[in-house]
Structures are given as structure tokens and as C-alpha cells.
Design an enzyme around this catalytic site. Structure first.
Site, PDB file in Angstrom:
ATOM      1  N   GLU A 178       0.829  -1.209   0.000  1.00  0.00           N
ATOM      2  CA  GLU A 178       0.000   0.000   0.000  1.00  0.00           C
ATOM      3  C   GLU A 178       0.860   1.254   0.000  1.00  0.00           C
ATOM      4  OE1 GLU A 178       0.705   1.655   2.919  1.00  0.00           O
ATOM      5  OE2 GLU A 178       1.802  -0.134   3.550  1.00  0.00           O
ATOM      6  N   GLU A 323       4.536  -0.597   1.459  1.00  0.00           N
ATOM      7  CA  GLU A 323       4.691  -0.850   0.020  1.00  0.00           C
ATOM      8  C   GLU A 323       4.617  -2.331  -0.338  1.00  0.00           C
ATOM      9  OE1 GLU A 323       8.289   0.855  -1.527  1.00  0.00           O
ATOM     10  OE2 GLU A 323       7.913   2.847  -0.692  1.00  0.00           O
TER      11      GLU A 323
END
Length: 360
Positions: A178, A323
């Protein structure tokens, strides 16, 4: 739980993997040319992967990482030291191949997809970008629920559809990352409401707030929780997601449910990604049977969230980037676990004496 469309309701109905092969899998692990238990956590992971695939020769083809990005209205309340514009800037960095997740995916041969779930920016077309924003950022959940019921359904379905697309191309192992300035605030509120833990145990420094910033962030989130009170000891997880979540977190929630429904091995990343799984697991607890937990993040609250899920993380690297980086680093370890179960010789096959044969 609030009623949803038949398509989503079917998505929520997940069966746990059958335990019928467990004895066979344990035997297959134990007769490899090694002392019993000597491969540590790899043996646990091999058993889990074998159970998911119902095979003692599991293959984790086309590993994929989906990074969902979205902006958060709560940023206007001063919960992050970074401006909202950083979300879009980092998405462009992903598309140019310059972020940590790009480096790790390239190094490990992992397919990387970036999904615009709801960033407050426009992006040029790109082969690695799936541009399906629900809206340009959620609402500020100090003032109103972060998203509407319709937006929640749209995000859940979109996240599920991305997993279906990758499974149709042969993906058998998948992870979710994310990007979204302010999303540790969403995750902290989701965690507090769904676990009942004190807010102080859920709120961390995120992208690096100082002590004064942490006090301010905690105060804002206390007000937000008070603005949306719940007396239910087991609050509805999807209503909670609509109230405090982000579009990227909602898409990840749908993605987790779809991946479990399709029998994929799911690799769970850090604090934000795990908050989406927390919601998914409250919807359908069997989703956890498909999850391998990559690591324990250094973000405050992640270890407690893992404990709430009964999780055993593989790695402890002091990460707190997000991430999907921790998941990408863990995927080769999971591949190794599947490979030893599939390929490692047995004592009999290798002509090696085991303990019983050597006993006097």
C-alpha cells in the site's frame, strides 16, 4: 453483518483448506534427509502451503505483488508530517521503477502491479498501473464516515477483481502492499475498534512524526473514535472499514478474501496491510488459513495486531516502510519451503540412514 450484494456475499463465504492430507504432508516433511524439525519455520510453512494446494509437491507459480494507493481526508487534521501530495509522487516513483518495492520485486522475479484505488491526482497510462479510483481521497473521518456504503462495495469488488485477474494468469502466491499518506491513522482506528485495545497501543509514528506530532495524532484519533461511538463488543467489520478505512485498505480487504476464496498462498506485509486482513478475518476467519505472515513491523501496534490474529511472522528485520516490501522479501523464503517439500530427497531415496536405522 450488513447485507451486501450476492456477488460480495459469495466472496465472504470462504472454506478452510482440508486437513485430510495433513498426516501425509507431515510424513513427507519428516522423511526428508534432515533431522526432524531442523528446518524450523520452513517446515511449518511447507505444511501450510501443501495443505492450501492439497499437494506434497506444491508449486508457487507467478508470484505477484499488488500495491494499492489511496489518499485520506484525515490528513487535513495534521496526522502526518508529509503532505498529501506525496502519495501521488510515490505512485509515480513506483511507475518509474525507483521505489524499494520495485527493487525487491525485480530481484526476486515478482510481478508488480500498482493500483490507483483513490489518489487525489491523475496519472498517465502505464503498463504497470491499474487506474480504478473510487474517488479522489476518502472523506475526513473526523467529520463523516470515510466512505459511503456504495464506495465500500466498489472498493471491495475492485480489489477482488484484481486478484481474479492475476489468478487467471497463473499466480499461486500473492502479496499486497500500500501507499497512502495518513493510512497509519486509518489502520490504528480500525485496530482499536476491532480489537478493543487501548488507542495508545495502536498509534505509532507512521512516516516519522516527532513526539509532539505523535501526541497530536493520538488526540485527533481519539476525537475521531469518539465521533463514531460503538457500544458493540464485536462491531461490524465492514461498517468499521467504511467509517475509518481508506480506499486502498478496502481494496486490500476484498483482495484478501478473493485470494483465499481462490486458494492462493497469501503473503501478509506490515501494519497497514495487516489492518486490512484484520477486517477480512472478522468477515471470514478462514482467510487466515491461507496467510503466511512475512514479518513483524517496527510500527507501533503491528506486533499486537499479529498477536490478535494468532500470527507467527517469518522475519524480523526492523522494517516499517510498507509498500509490500516485507512480503516481497519473504516470498523467496516461502518458495524455498515449497521447494524442499517438492524436491528434497528422502532418507530411503537417497540411501541415507535415518535415526531408527542407526539406533543400536
Amino acid at each position: 453483518m450488513t447485507a451486501f450484494s450476492p456477488l460480495l456475499s459469495e466472496l465472504f463465504d470462504i472454506a478452510a483448506p482440508s486437513a485430510a492430507m495433513d498426516a501425509r504432508l507431515r510424513h513427507a516433511i519428516d522423511i526428508k534427509t534432515k533431522p526432524p524439525g531442523s528446518l524450523g519455520a520452513l517446515e511449518r510453512v511447507a505444511l501450510q502451503v501443501g495443505r492450501i494446494q492439497q499437494s506434497d509437491a506444491p508449486v508457487l507459480t507467478r508470484p505477484a505483488m499488488l500495491v494499492f494507493a489511496g489518499d485520506h481526508g484525515i490528513v487535513a487534521a495534521g496526522v502526518s508530517p508529509y503532505p498529501q501530495a506525496v502519495t501521488a509522487q510515490m505512485v509515480l516513483n513506483f511507475l518509474r521503477g525507483g521505489a524499494a518495492i520495485n527493487v525487491f520485486c525485480r530481484a526476486q522475479g515478482i510481478e508488480l502491479e500498482v493500483v490507483n484505488a483513490g489518489v487525489a491526482a491523475d496519472f498517465p497510462a502505464h503498463a504497470s498501473l491499474v487506474d480504478i479510483p473510487v474517488a479522489r481521497a476518502t472523506r475526513n473521518f473526523l467529520d463523516a464516515p470515510a466512505m459511503t456504503r456504495e464506495q465500500l462495495e466498489t472498493a471491495l469488488a475492485a480489489g477482488a477483481a484484481r486478484v481474479v485477474a492475476h489468478a487467471s494468469r497463473g499466480t499461486r502466491m500473492i502479496g499486497f502492499g500500500e501507499m497512502g499518506i495518513g493510512n497509519t491513522s486509518s489502520a490504528a482506528c480500525l485496530m482499536q475498534r476491532l480489537t478493543g485495545l487501548p488507542l495508545a497501543a495502536c498509534v505509532g509514528r507512521g512516516t516519522g512524526v516527532d513526539e509532539a506530532g505523535l501526541v497530536r495524532k493520538t488526540s485527533v484519533l481519539e476525537r475521531a473514535l469518539a465521533a463514531h461511538p460503538s457500544s458493540d463488543p464485536t462491531p461490524d467489520p465492514l461498517d468499521t472499514l467504511a467509517t475509518f478505512g481508506g480506499f486502498e485498505i478496502a481494496m486490500m480487504t476484498g483482495a484478501y478474501l478473493a485470494a483465499a476464496k481462490l486458494g492462493l498462498v497469501i503473503v501478509v506485509d506490515g501494519f497497514i496491510s495487516t489492518s486490512a486482513l484484520l477486517v477480512a478475518a472478522r468477515v471470514s476467519p478462514a482467510v487466515l488459513d491461507y496467510c503466511v505472515f512475512a514479518h513483524a513491523s517496527d510500527e507501533t501496534g503491528h506486533r499486537a495486531m499479529l498477536d490478535a490474529l494468532g500470527a507467527q511472522p517469518l522475519l524480523q528485520l526492523g522494517l516499517r516502510l510498507g509498500e509490500g516490501t516485507g512480503a516481497a522479501l519473504a516470498m523467496p523464503v516461502i518458495q524455498a519451503a515449497a521447494a524442499f517439500l517438492r524436491e528434497m530427497a528422502t532418507f530411503e531415496g537417497a540411501g541415507v540412514s535415518d535415526r531408527e536405522a542407526g539406533a543400536s
